[in-house]
Design a protein around this motif. Structure first.
Motif, PDB file in Angstrom:
ATOM      1  N   CYS A  80      89.573  49.079  93.239  1.00 38.66           N
ATOM      2  CA  CYS A  80      90.650  50.053  93.353  1.00 38.66           C
ATOM      3  C   CYS A  80      90.148  51.324  94.021  1.00 38.66           C
ATOM      4  N   VAL A  81      91.008  51.896  94.868  1.00 33.03           N
ATOM      5  CA  VAL A  81      90.715  53.164  95.530  1.00 33.03           C
ATOM      6  C   VAL A  81      91.922  54.083  95.373  1.00 33.03           C
ATOM      7  N   GLY A  82      91.649  55.386  95.350  1.00 34.11           N
ATOM      8  CA  GLY A  82      92.712  56.344  95.147  1.00 34.11           C
ATOM      9  C   GLY A  82      93.632  56.489  96.341  1.00 34.11           C
ATOM     10  N   LEU A  83      94.941  56.557  96.074  1.00 33.64           N
ATOM     11  CA  LEU A  83      95.953  56.829  97.086  1.00 33.64           C
ATOM     12  C   LEU A  83      96.482  58.254  96.964  1.00 33.64           C
ATOM     13  N   ASP A  84      96.654  58.721  95.730  1.00 31.89           N
ATOM     14  CA  ASP A  84      97.258  60.023  95.500  1.00 31.89           C
ATOM     15  C   ASP A  84      96.863  60.513  94.120  1.00 31.89           C
ATOM     16  N   ILE A  85      96.649  61.816  94.027  1.00 31.92           N
ATOM     17  CA  ILE A  85      96.413  62.427  92.719  1.00 31.92           C
ATOM     18  C   ILE A  85      97.130  63.765  92.707  1.00 31.92           C
ATOM     19  N   ASN A  86      97.718  64.094  91.566  1.00 31.24           N
ATOM     20  CA  ASN A  86      98.290  65.421  91.411  1.00 31.24           C
ATOM     21  C   ASN A  86      97.840  65.976  90.078  1.00 31.24           C
ATOM     22  N   ALA A  87      97.882  67.284  89.964  1.00 34.07           N
ATOM     23  CA  ALA A  87      97.450  67.932  88.722  1.00 34.07           C
ATOM     24  C   ALA A  87      98.269  69.197  88.515  1.00 34.07           C
ATOM     25  N   ASN A  88      98.718  69.368  87.298  1.00 32.76           N
ATOM     26  CA  ASN A  88      99.363  70.608  86.894  1.00 32.76           C
ATOM     27  C   ASN A  88      98.429  71.311  85.919  1.00 32.76           C
ATOM     28  N   HIS A  89      98.010  72.517  86.294  1.00 34.62           N
ATOM     29  CA  HIS A  89      97.097  73.296  85.466  1.00 34.62           C
ATOM     30  C   HIS A  89      97.949  74.177  84.550  1.00 34.62           C
ATOM     31  N   ILE A  90      97.852  73.936  83.253  1.00 39.68           N
ATOM     32  CA  ILE A  90      98.741  74.532  82.263  1.00 39.68           C
ATOM     33  C   ILE A  90      98.133  75.768  81.606  1.00 39.68           C
ATOM     34  N   ARG A  91      96.860  75.708  81.306  1.00 38.93           N
ATOM     35  CA  ARG A  91      96.203  76.752  80.522  1.00 38.93           C
ATOM     36  C   ARG A  91      94.793  76.964  81.048  1.00 38.93           C
ATOM     37  N   ALA A  92      94.344  78.209  81.045  1.00 35.78           N
ATOM     38  CA  ALA A  92      92.975  78.539  81.480  1.00 35.78           C
ATOM     39  C   ALA A  92      91.983  78.315  80.350  1.00 35.78           C
ATOM     40  N   LYS A  93      90.730  78.115  80.741  1.00 38.81           N
ATOM     41  CA  LYS A  93      89.641  77.957  79.760  1.00 38.81           C
ATOM     42  C   LYS A  93      88.394  78.583  80.352  1.00 38.81           C
ATOM     43  N   ARG A  94      87.695  79.374  79.556  1.00 40.24           N
ATOM     44  CA  ARG A  94      86.512  80.086  80.041  1.00 40.24           C
ATOM     45  C   ARG A  94      85.186  79.472  79.583  1.00 40.24           C
ATOM     46  N   ARG A  95      85.144  78.853  78.436  1.00 40.57           N
ATOM     47  CA  ARG A  95      83.905  78.241  77.948  1.00 40.57           C
ATOM     48  C   ARG A  95      84.229  77.187  76.895  1.00 40.57           C
ATOM     49  N   GLY A  96      83.269  76.340  76.683  1.00 41.47           N
ATOM     50  CA  GLY A  96      83.448  75.273  75.705  1.00 41.47           C
ATOM     51  C   GLY A  96      83.383  73.909  76.358  1.00 41.47           C
ATOM     52  N   VAL A  97      84.211  73.007  75.863  1.00 43.31           N
ATOM     53  CA  VAL A  97      84.231  71.628  76.336  1.00 43.31           C
ATOM     54  C   VAL A  97      85.682  71.178  76.458  1.00 43.31           C
ATOM     55  N   VAL A  98      85.966  70.444  77.509  1.00 46.92           N
ATOM     56  CA  VAL A  98      87.280  69.823  77.643  1.00 46.92           C
ATOM     57  C   VAL A  98      87.119  68.314  77.540  1.00 46.92           C
ATOM     58  N   THR A  99      88.197  67.660  77.128  1.00 41.09           N
ATOM     59  CA  THR A  99      88.211  66.204  77.020  1.00 41.09           C
ATOM     60  C   THR A  99      89.402  65.677  77.792  1.00 41.09           C
ATOM     61  N   GLY A 100      89.136  64.749  78.680  1.00 39.80           N
ATOM     62  CA  GLY A 100      90.189  64.068  79.424  1.00 39.80           C
ATOM     63  C   GLY A 100      90.367  62.665  78.894  1.00 39.80           C
ATOM     64  N   THR A 101      91.625  62.228  78.837  1.00 42.29           N
ATOM     65  CA  THR A 101      91.928  60.867  78.401  1.00 42.29           C
ATOM     66  C   THR A 101      92.912  60.254  79.382  1.00 42.29           C
ATOM     67  N   THR A 102      92.615  59.051  79.832  1.00 45.17           N
ATOM     68  CA  THR A 102      93.504  58.346  80.746  1.00 45.17           C
ATOM     69  C   THR A 102      94.104  57.131  80.076  1.00 45.17           C
ATOM     70  N   LYS A 103      95.388  56.905  80.379  1.00 42.80           N
ATOM     71  CA  LYS A 103      96.118  55.721  79.925  1.00 42.80           C
ATOM     72  C   LYS A 103      96.958  55.214  81.087  1.00 42.80           C
ATOM     73  N   PRO A 104      97.175  53.905  81.144  1.00 46.70           N
ATOM     74  CA  PRO A 104      97.954  53.362  82.249  1.00 46.70           C
ATOM     75  C   PRO A 104      99.446  53.635  82.104  1.00 46.70           C
ATOM     76  N   ILE A 105     100.075  53.892  83.239  1.00 47.47           N
ATOM     77  CA  ILE A 105     101.530  53.922  83.316  1.00 47.47           C
ATOM     78  C   ILE A 105     102.005  52.601  83.911  1.00 47.47           C
ATOM     79  N   HIS A 106     101.235  52.094  84.890  1.00 45.53           N
ATOM     80  CA  HIS A 106     101.580  50.851  85.581  1.00 45.53           C
ATOM     81  C   HIS A 106     100.296  50.173  86.043  1.00 45.53           C
ATOM     82  N   ILE A 107     100.135  48.913  85.702  1.00 43.69           N
ATOM     83  CA  ILE A 107      99.020  48.111  86.201  1.00 43.69           C
ATOM     84  C   ILE A 107      99.622  46.923  86.930  1.00 43.69           C
TER      85      ILE A 107
END
Length: 139
Positions: A80-107
């Protein structure tokens, strides 16, 4: 389970060696039957000039998760290769750790669509992203 390849946190983290994921200290942290999560520090390696998490770093985390997950959902005759990605940035963060989680919408046979949510330590949404992947056959 949606995974068609052997998948463990050890296997996933081994794929990061000598890549942007290693440079940004992205670490796969959780694996379920239909999701993959990874953490990324918010520090000098991921800041933009104003001292906040760089939106591009969030997109790297999102694309890393969606792309890897998509490739784990196809057999060895496909990739698989990427065709398109979009991102909406909702909140700022200055320090710490972030966690991303992905789930399928369509396979599907020719495309996949994955949703990625990035949250802080208090589970506040920082970024929501969606990636569309093309499924290609190996020759």
């Amino acid at each position: 389970m949606i995974w068609k390849k052997p998948v463990t946190l050890e296997i996933l983290n081994a794929t990061s060696k000598n890549t942007i994921m290693e440079h940004l200290n992205i670490v796969y942290s959780e694996l379920t039957e239909d999701s993959i999560s990874a953490t990324m520090p918010v520090d000098h390696t991921t800041h933009q000039p104003l001292g906040m998490l760089h939106g591009g770093a969030s997109v790297v985390l999102a694309e890393t998760l969606g792309s890897l997950a998509a490739n784990m959902c196809v057999d060895d005759n496909a990739y698989c290769v990427g065709l398109d990605i979009n991102a909406n940035h909702i909140r700022a963060k200055r320090r710490g750790v972030v966690t991303g989680t992905t789930k399928p919408i369509h396979i599907g046979v020719s495309t996949q669509v994955w949703q990625i949510e990035i949250v802080d330590e208090e589970q506040r949404l920082l970024c929501t992203s969606r990636i569309t992947m093309a499924v290609k056959q190996r020759k």
